[in-house]
Write a protein that holds these residues in place. Structure first.
Motif, short mmCIF file in Angstrom:
data_model
loop_
_atom_site.label_atom_id
_atom_site.label_comp_id
_atom_site.label_asym_id
_atom_site.label_seq_id
_atom_site.Cartn_x
_atom_site.Cartn_y
_atom_site.Cartn_z
N ARG A 163 0.83 -1.21 0.00
CA ARG A 163 0.00 0.00 0.00
C ARG A 163 0.87 1.26 0.00
O ARG A 163 0.56 2.24 -0.68
N PHE A 164 1.95 1.21 0.77
CA PHE A 164 2.85 2.36 0.78
C PHE A 164 3.40 2.64 -0.61
O PHE A 164 3.47 3.79 -1.05
N GLY A 165 3.80 1.58 -1.32
CA GLY A 165 4.33 1.77 -2.66
C GLY A 165 3.30 2.36 -3.61
O GLY A 165 3.62 3.24 -4.42
N LEU A 166 2.06 1.88 -3.51
CA LEU A 166 1.00 2.41 -4.35
C LEU A 166 0.78 3.90 -4.06
O LEU A 166 0.65 4.72 -4.98
N GLU A 167 0.74 4.27 -2.78
CA GLU A 167 0.54 5.66 -2.40
C GLU A 167 1.72 6.52 -2.84
O GLU A 167 1.54 7.67 -3.28
N ALA A 168 2.94 5.99 -2.72
CA ALA A 168 4.13 6.75 -3.13
C ALA A 168 4.12 7.01 -4.63
O ALA A 168 4.43 8.11 -5.09
N ARG A 169 3.76 6.00 -5.42
CA ARG A 169 3.71 6.18 -6.87
C ARG A 169 2.60 7.14 -7.27
O ARG A 169 2.77 7.97 -8.17
N ALA A 170 1.46 7.03 -6.60
CA ALA A 170 0.35 7.94 -6.90
C ALA A 170 0.73 9.38 -6.57
O ALA A 170 0.42 10.31 -7.32
N THR A 171 1.42 9.56 -5.45
CA THR A 171 1.85 10.90 -5.05
C THR A 171 2.86 11.48 -6.04
O THR A 171 2.81 12.67 -6.37
N ALA A 172 3.76 10.63 -6.54
CA ALA A 172 4.76 11.10 -7.51
C ALA A 172 4.11 11.48 -8.83
O ALA A 172 4.50 12.47 -9.46
N LEU A 173 3.12 10.71 -9.27
CA LEU A 173 2.51 10.95 -10.58
C LEU A 173 1.53 12.12 -10.57
O LEU A 173 1.51 12.94 -11.49
N ASN A 174 0.71 12.20 -9.50
CA ASN A 174 -0.31 13.26 -9.45
C ASN A 174 -0.65 13.56 -8.00
O ASN A 174 -1.61 13.00 -7.45
N PRO A 175 0.14 14.41 -7.34
CA PRO A 175 -0.08 14.66 -5.91
C PRO A 175 -1.45 15.25 -5.59
O PRO A 175 -2.04 14.93 -4.55
N GLU A 176 -1.98 16.11 -6.48
CA GLU A 176 -3.29 16.70 -6.21
C GLU A 176 -4.38 15.63 -6.21
O GLU A 176 -5.23 15.60 -5.31
N MET A 177 -4.36 14.74 -7.20
CA MET A 177 -5.35 13.67 -7.26
C MET A 177 -5.17 12.71 -6.09
O MET A 177 -6.15 12.24 -5.51
N ALA A 178 -3.90 12.40 -5.74
CA ALA A 178 -3.66 11.51 -4.62
C ALA A 178 -4.22 12.09 -3.32
O ALA A 178 -4.84 11.38 -2.52
#
Length: 287
Positions: free
Chosen positions: A160-175
């Motif tokens: 889950r941490f990896g998924l959240e980290a990748r989401a934050t890197a790609l689109n922090p506003e959407m994350a």
């Protein structure tokens, strides 16, 4: 001919392992967080000195290496909580702040241990391949690099941490809109990067001498590796390390180590000219 091939494979695998081990932590902060952490070399240094202190206290080398990422991780957490978290989104300020922190850490270690170099005994066991006696520790270092790449990939691909980290890197506003705590993700990523720096220092400490300044060159090479690797934090860094390490070893074995380093830099420049976004920019993945 066979002996020369064995020597090249040994030198290449060692050079690649050093690049991989020192680059993974930088790849996380730079690739996922967009942060240039100029104190990364000092975090590697803390891992190395942790091993030095513990082995001098008669702690077995294996346990000393396991303690090093904890020490660097704690220092990384303090840096993030006290400084970095107030500067997210301000690239120049973070660069200057981490450069200053690195100088402070380096001077503190110099005051405590002096500027001289220390050596840590390497286990003397060897295996014979052809006419060459190969240190077990060098083989273990290669295996450690492979394991670090695999574990880091699994962490970012399967947790889950990896998924959240990748989401934050790609689109922090959407994350953030989906309920991901961006600050917490950044903190964990920075601490993970610091812990990986400690692992690098711990593994390399018996292989090199331990001094406050020796890790600057290693980290400079690691930054080059990450830049050439591109946006894919794990696979891009691994492919870049294999490419640059192989070129360096091939030239060094036929000339001198200095020419090997020059060849590595020339290769990095050529690759960045061909792939401005790095090698992994061509396949568009982020792991």
């Amino acid at each position: 001919m066979v002996n020369q091939l064995i020597i090249w494979l040994l030198n290449a695998s060692t050079s690649i392992s050093v690049l991989v081990i020192t680059s993974l932590g930088i790849a996380i902060t730079f690739g996922l967080m967009g942060i240039i952490n100029f104190a990364h070399g000092e975090l590697v240094m803390i891992g190395a000195y942790t091993v030095l202190v513990l082995t001098q206290a008669k702690v077995p080398l294996v346990w000393a290496i396991l303690m090093a990422p904890i020490a660097s991780g704690v220092v990384g957490l303090l840096i993030e909580r006290l400084v970095i978290r107030h500067l997210y989104g301000r690239t120049i300020e973070i660069l200057l702040a981490t450069a200053g922190i690195g100088m402070v850490l380096s001077q503190l270690v110099t005051i405590l241990f002096g500027a001289q170099s220390y050596s840590i005994p390497i286990p003397t066991a060897t295996v014979t391949l052809g006419d060459q006696a190969i240190s077990i520790y060098r083989l273990w270092m290669v295996l450690s690099a492979v394991c670090l790449v695999g574990l880091t990939y699994l962490m970012f691909a399967r947790t889950r941490f990896g998924l959240e980290a990748r989401a934050t890197a790609l689109n922090p506003e959407m994350a953030s809109a989906r309920g991901i705590n961006i600050v917490q993700v950044h903190r964990r990523s920075f601490v993970l990067s610091a812990a990986l720096a400690g692992v690098a220092g711990a593994i390399l400490a018996p292989f090199t001498s331990v001094s406050p300044s020796i890790y600057t060159l290693l980290v400079t090479r690691a930054f080059i590796t990450v830049l050439v690797g591109g946006p894919a934090v794990v696979s891009g860094t691994a492919v870049s390390a294999v490419t640059l390490g192989s070129v360096e070893s091939a030239i060094a074995i036929s000339t001198t180590p200095a020419f090997g380093q020059i060849a590595m830099l020339v290769c990095a420049i050529v690759l960045l000219r061909l792939f401005p976004r790095g090698i992994s920019g061509a396949w568009g993945k982020y792991l």
